[in-house]
Motif scaffolding. Structure first.
Motif, mmCIF file in Angstrom:
data_model
loop_
_atom_site.group_PDB
_atom_site.id
_atom_site.type_symbol
_atom_site.label_atom_id
_atom_site.label_comp_id
_atom_site.label_asym_id
_atom_site.label_seq_id
_atom_site.Cartn_x
_atom_site.Cartn_y
_atom_site.Cartn_z
ATOM 1 N N LEU A 112 31.200 41.981 44.556
ATOM 2 C CA LEU A 112 32.645 42.630 43.977
ATOM 3 C C LEU A 112 33.203 41.358 43.419
ATOM 4 C CD1 LEU A 112 33.431 45.014 46.889
ATOM 5 C CD2 LEU A 112 32.088 45.406 44.767
ATOM 6 N N ASP A 115 39.264 40.804 42.238
ATOM 7 C CA ASP A 115 40.342 41.713 41.872
ATOM 8 C C ASP A 115 39.825 43.378 42.574
ATOM 9 O OD1 ASP A 115 38.354 42.043 40.066
ATOM 10 O OD2 ASP A 115 39.753 42.899 38.469
ATOM 11 N N THR A 116 38.614 43.596 42.625
ATOM 12 C CA THR A 116 38.048 44.623 43.250
ATOM 13 C C THR A 116 38.149 44.698 44.855
ATOM 14 O OG1 THR A 116 36.264 44.704 41.605
ATOM 15 C CG2 THR A 116 35.972 46.170 43.324
ATOM 16 N N TRP A 119 41.853 45.662 45.329
ATOM 17 C CA TRP A 119 42.023 47.073 44.938
ATOM 18 C C TRP A 119 41.677 48.078 46.353
ATOM 19 C CZ3 TRP A 119 38.224 50.808 43.897
ATOM 20 C CH2 TRP A 119 38.877 51.824 43.400
ATOM 21 N N LEU A 137 30.409 52.576 45.658
ATOM 22 C CA LEU A 137 30.115 51.298 44.527
ATOM 23 C C LEU A 137 28.621 50.933 44.886
ATOM 24 C CD1 LEU A 137 33.554 49.550 45.133
ATOM 25 C CD2 LEU A 137 32.771 51.117 43.028
ATOM 26 N N THR A 149 33.849 44.852 38.678
ATOM 27 C CA THR A 149 35.232 44.692 38.436
ATOM 28 C C THR A 149 36.230 45.685 38.917
ATOM 29 O OG1 THR A 149 35.258 45.354 36.069
ATOM 30 C CG2 THR A 149 34.843 42.928 36.421
ATOM 31 N N ARG A 150 37.430 45.372 39.088
ATOM 32 C CA ARG A 150 38.223 46.461 39.285
ATOM 33 C C ARG A 150 37.998 48.015 38.368
ATOM 34 N NH1 ARG A 150 44.645 46.548 41.021
ATOM 35 N NH2 ARG A 150 45.001 48.720 40.635
ATOM 36 N N SER A 151 38.109 47.385 37.165
ATOM 37 C CA SER A 151 38.011 48.448 36.079
ATOM 38 C C SER A 151 36.505 49.450 36.093
ATOM 39 C CB SER A 151 38.096 48.024 34.716
ATOM 40 O OG SER A 151 37.230 46.965 34.446
ATOM 41 N N ALA A 153 35.171 49.793 38.976
ATOM 42 C CA ALA A 153 35.223 50.428 40.306
ATOM 43 C C ALA A 153 35.938 51.564 40.017
ATOM 44 C CB ALA A 153 35.758 49.254 41.352
ATOM 45 N N GLU A 154 37.109 51.492 39.451
ATOM 46 C CA GLU A 154 37.967 52.494 39.401
ATOM 47 C C GLU A 154 37.503 53.665 38.572
ATOM 48 O OE1 GLU A 154 41.340 50.864 37.558
ATOM 49 O OE2 GLU A 154 42.572 50.722 39.710
#
Length: 259
Positions: A112, A115-116, A119, A137, A149-151, A153-154
């Motif tokens: 990960l 930033d993930t 988050w 995930l 990345t966070r994007s 993951a979201e």
């Protein structure tokens, strides 16, 4: 040592609750989420407490609220809780949640991005919710060559875009299961304990977990159950598929219909 949710303890037809004598005799027992215990199961919980106390066996009961706030349960049960050691545990703070999630990700060999992790650690609902997201995930991570990345993951969690466009959604599973077993979707999402409804509901939970890759907390929220009840349902169906050929054939038929 044993752990059982209050929801499973209250289900004599498909859970261990009233018939599992190891709950009385094991050295250490944790009864989780007592706030979900129905009133009609209160006497069984009282018997459990009394019998373990008589045997001098350790018992820990967890609940999201204190004994005095469990107003749906009778006094004979809440008074027993108050008679023991009552400890309020504060939720873990951000730094602790991030540390635990990082260790869990490494154990799953899940890479990960920083930033993930930030988050995930900031998610409301505590570590349990974050673990559910982490599991989601982990199931999709092999599709990505680099760190998640966070994007990304979201996008996975939200169920939108390319990463999850091939994954079957819960409404489609409910529709197919209802058709296969001759029940309604409302019954699947309801509280009926009839076997004709209970087994299809467990199959729907199993397929939501194993076929659609939804997390235990997400499935539990959809069905109005806690994550441990969903886990019990998945394990029960997984075991039944090995011995019940008719059930296995029905599940294969549902899978084929889902593509």
């Amino acid at each position: 040592a044993r752990t059982i949710s209050a929801g499973d303890f209250a289900r004599p037809d498909d859970g261990p609750g009233f018939t599992d004598h190891d709950l009385f005799d094991c050295d250490f027992l944790v009864l989780e989420d007592l706030q979900h215990l129905p009133r009609w199961s209160a006497q069984a919980a009282c018997d459990l407490i009394d019998r373990r106390l008589a045997r001098r066996k350790a018992l820990v009961i967890t609940t999201s609220i204190g004994p005095a706030a469990l107003i749906h349960l009778p006094r004979r049960l809440t008074s027993r809780l108050s008679a023991g050691l009552v400890v309020q545990l504060e939720p873990l703070e951000y730094a602790s949640r991030r540390c635990i999630l990082n260790a869990a990700a490494q154990a799953k060999k899940l890479v990960l991005a920083p930033d993930t992790l930030d988050w995930l650690a900031a998610q409301p609902g505590g570590v349990r919710t974050a673990f559910g997201l982490l599991q989601s995930l982990a199931q999709i991570a092999p599709e990505y060559p680099g760190p998640i990345t966070r994007s990304i993951a979201e996008e996975i969690v939200a169920g939108s875009g390319q990463p999850t466009s091939r994954r079957t959604e819960l409404p489609a599973i409910l529709k197919r299961v209802a058709q296969a077993f001759g029940v309604t979707q409302k019954e699947l999402m309801g509280t009926s304990r009839l076997r004709t409804v209970l087994v299809p509901r467990q199959v729907a939970m199993y397929l939501a977990r194993e076929f659609a890759g939804l997390s235990l907390p997400r499935i539990g929220a959809a069905f109005g159950r806690d994550h441990s009840t969903v886990l019990h349902a998945c394990r029960k169906i997984e075991g039944s598929l090995e011995d019940d050929h008719q059930l296995a054939a029905t599940v294969r038929q549902i899978r084929a219909g889902l593509g």
